[in-house]
Every structure is written in structure tokens, then in C-alpha cells.
Design an enzyme around this catalytic site. Structure first.
Site, mmCIF file in Angstrom:
data_model
loop_
_atom_site.group_PDB
_atom_site.id
_atom_site.type_symbol
_atom_site.label_atom_id
_atom_site.label_comp_id
_atom_site.label_asym_id
_atom_site.label_seq_id
_atom_site.Cartn_x
_atom_site.Cartn_y
_atom_site.Cartn_z
ATOM 1 C CG ASP A 45 -43.169 30.297 -10.370
ATOM 2 O OD1 ASP A 45 -42.931 30.517 -8.876
ATOM 3 O OD2 ASP A 45 -43.178 29.171 -10.807
ATOM 4 N NE ARG A 73 -39.314 28.039 -11.613
ATOM 5 C CZ ARG A 73 -39.591 29.181 -10.796
ATOM 6 N NH1 ARG A 73 -40.077 29.119 -9.627
ATOM 7 N NH2 ARG A 73 -39.311 30.337 -11.483
ATOM 8 C CG HIS A 121 -44.818 32.263 -5.210
ATOM 9 N ND1 HIS A 121 -44.700 31.463 -4.290
ATOM 10 C CD2 HIS A 121 -44.354 32.105 -6.223
ATOM 11 C CE1 HIS A 121 -43.756 30.421 -4.712
ATOM 12 N NE2 HIS A 121 -43.525 30.996 -5.818
ATOM 13 C CG HIS A 173 -46.236 27.341 -6.511
ATOM 14 N ND1 HIS A 173 -46.374 28.028 -7.633
ATOM 15 C CD2 HIS A 173 -44.853 27.494 -6.236
ATOM 16 C CE1 HIS A 173 -45.430 28.702 -8.091
ATOM 17 N NE2 HIS A 173 -44.354 28.085 -7.310
#
Length: 292
Positions: free
Chosen positions: A121, A283, A119, A268
Site C-alpha cells: 500500500d 480501510r 502491491h 497483497h
């Protein structure tokens, strides 16, 4: 020309760079196509020249990695803000008092891990993130690697006929099927609505000017303006094509490692192969612009 024959020739391109040496940081490339490990910098207090070279390294290598870092939550946020305003995730849990600091956690009680499929993000946002900075403090003794793929290279390796077909096409991206119920165990309730957006199938990077594929298994639901079966067939081909290992690098996590990826030209996938061990970190995500 088939996808595989294109890959065997010179059409895979390494990230373009200035060719100038770095003065304040070390660069160790993971592959010729994507990824570099950066040394000689403390992300808790990087110098101005180092920050300029980190910006350049990200543009040249698409995803960059740092080992042996020690950052507080405030320092992690501050590092992210040097790249722009921070993004708020539409559904994921965050650290108390820090809505910009997403919690990344999987352990023996997890049914799945964050990001286990390929995907980009939050591509379901009208203005998807520019990039993400993941700081892992705890990781399993083995497994839990993250794979990254170069979407410039995936686009470049397409046949000219396929590039012409994709030119001008738009795809729908939706977050509902991804996020609904996903974070219930972390106490995040389902939302009354979830983000949805329409983006070009091929986007142009605002910094490098290069074209990159911008559809992904995680969020893209269909290509607009063509029949559903045709959309399914084209997307299926593109997903298989862009996930070719020749476009990828693989990062093995160690405690206190950081990965920073450009969300506009990479995808990723986090490997969920370490149950029942624990993986924990935070994150910080930097806001981006509307893809064109």
C-alpha cells in the site's frame, strides 16, 4: 542456486515468534509461512492485554484476520489509532467527515477493483504506511478473496549472489500511473501532483530487524543507478519470484471480517472475480516510517 531449488529446501522460513502461548486470544494459522485467524476478541472494545497480544500476533504472522466483528466507523478508527497516527490516502475516496476512513467498493458498475494487482500500500509515499486494517461489511457469495505474500520469505529464498547484487540498490516508486483517473467515478478528481519516493530494494523491518523485499508491480517504476533494460530484467525476476504461491496465504471473506496486514513485510492482491456482485467496506491505514 535457482529460485525454485531454493524454495524446495529449508530456506523458506516461518515467521519468527517468541514461542510463548497466547493468553487472551486464539490463533489459527493459515499457513506455516504467513497468516493467522484470531478468535476471542471484540475489536470494538479490546482489552489492554488483548491489544498487546494482537501487536505480537501481527509481528509473528504478518497478516491477521478476525471474523464476526461489529465496529462503528469511530471504533474502527479508534482501533487503528492504537497502532499509531493514521495515514491519509493521496487519492482514494473516503467516508464523509472521516478523511482517514477509505472507502473500498466494487459492484456491477466498476471497471476494476481496488488492489487487484500485487502491491504494497502506497509505497510511493516518502513514509509508506505501517499497516492497513480492512473491514469488509458486504462481500460476494463467492470470489473476492485477498492473497497475501511474505516478503521476508521471498528475500530469504534468494541466492546469496542475488542478495549481494541487491544490497544497497534503491528503486523509484510512483503513484501517478496508479491513481490518475482511477477514482473518477467516485467523484475524486485527478490531482495536480502525485506522490513519488525512492526506497531501498531490500528494507529492514524496524521491529523484527528482518530483511524483506520492497519492490512491487503496483508502484515500483525502476531501479536507480543501473540501465533501464537491466532494471526491467531484475524487477521482472523479483516480481515473478515473490509471487510464488509458497510464500502466500489466501483469505476468503465473509461479511463483517477484518484483515490487518503489516505493509512493511507483505504484499497483497485482491481478486476481481465476482462481477457483478458487490463488495463494500472501509480501510484504516496506520502511518509508517521511511524504509531503510
Amino acid at each position: 542456486m535457482s529460485s525454485l531449488s531454493a524454495l524446495s529446501g529449508p530456506r523458506i522460513k516461518a515467521p519468527s515468534g517468541s514461542g510463548q502461548p497466547y493468553e487472551t486470544i486464539g490463533i489459527d494459522r493459515l499457513t506455516p509461512v504467513i497468516g493467522a485467524e484470531i478468535s476471542g476478541v471484540d475489536l470494538a472494545a479490546p482489552g489492554n492485554h488483548q491489544m498487546a497480544e494482537i501487536h505480537r500476533a501481527l509481528a509473528e504472522h504478518l497478516v491477521i484476520f478476525f471474523r464476526d466483528q461489529r465496529m462503528t466507523q469511530e471504533q474502527h478508527l479508534a482501533f487503528g489509532r492504537t497502532f499509531g497516527e493514521l495515514h491519509l490516502h493521496p487519492a482514494a475516496p473516503h467516508e464523509p467527515g472521516h478523511p482517514e476512513l477509505m472507502i473500498i467498493k466494487a459492484d456491477e458498475n466498476s471497471l476494476r477493483a481496488n488492489g487487484e494487482g500485487w502491491h504494497s500500500d502506497v509505497s510511493c509515499d516518502e513514509e509508506p504506511p505501517m499497516g492497513s486494517i480492512l473491514y469488509i461489511r458486504e462481500c460476494p457469495p463467492a470470489g473476492g478473496d485477498t492473497l497475501f505474500a511474505n516478503m521476508y520469505a521471498a528475500y530469504d529464498a534468494l541466492s546469496d549472489r542475488m542478495k549481494a547484487y541487491l544490497e544497497g540498490l534503491t528503486a523509484e516508486h510512483s503513484g501517478e500511473h496508479v491513481y490518475r483517473g482511477m477514482y473518477a467515478k467516485e467523484g475524486v478528481a485527478d490531482r495536480p501532483s502525485y506522490p513519488r519516493a525512492e526506497h531501498p530494494v531490500v528494507r529492514t523491518h524496524p521491529v523484527t530487524g528482518r530483511k524483506a523485499l520492497y519492490v512491487n508491480r503496483g508502484f515500483t517504476t525502476r531501479i536507480l543507478g543501473i540501465p533501464r533494460d537491466e532494471s526491467d530484467g531484475i524487477l521482472g525476476y523479483l516480481y515473478q519470484h515473490m509471487e510464488n504461491p509458497l510464500f502466500q496465504c489466501r483469505f476468503r471473506w465473509q461479511p463483517n471480517s477484518v484483515a490487518f496486514w503489516d505493509n512493511r513485510c507483505t504484499q497483497h492482491r485482491a481478486m476481481w472475480d465476482y462481477w457483478p456482485h458487490r463488495r463494500y467496506g472501509n480501510r484504516v491505514t496506520v502511518k509508517g516510517e521511511r524504509p531503510v
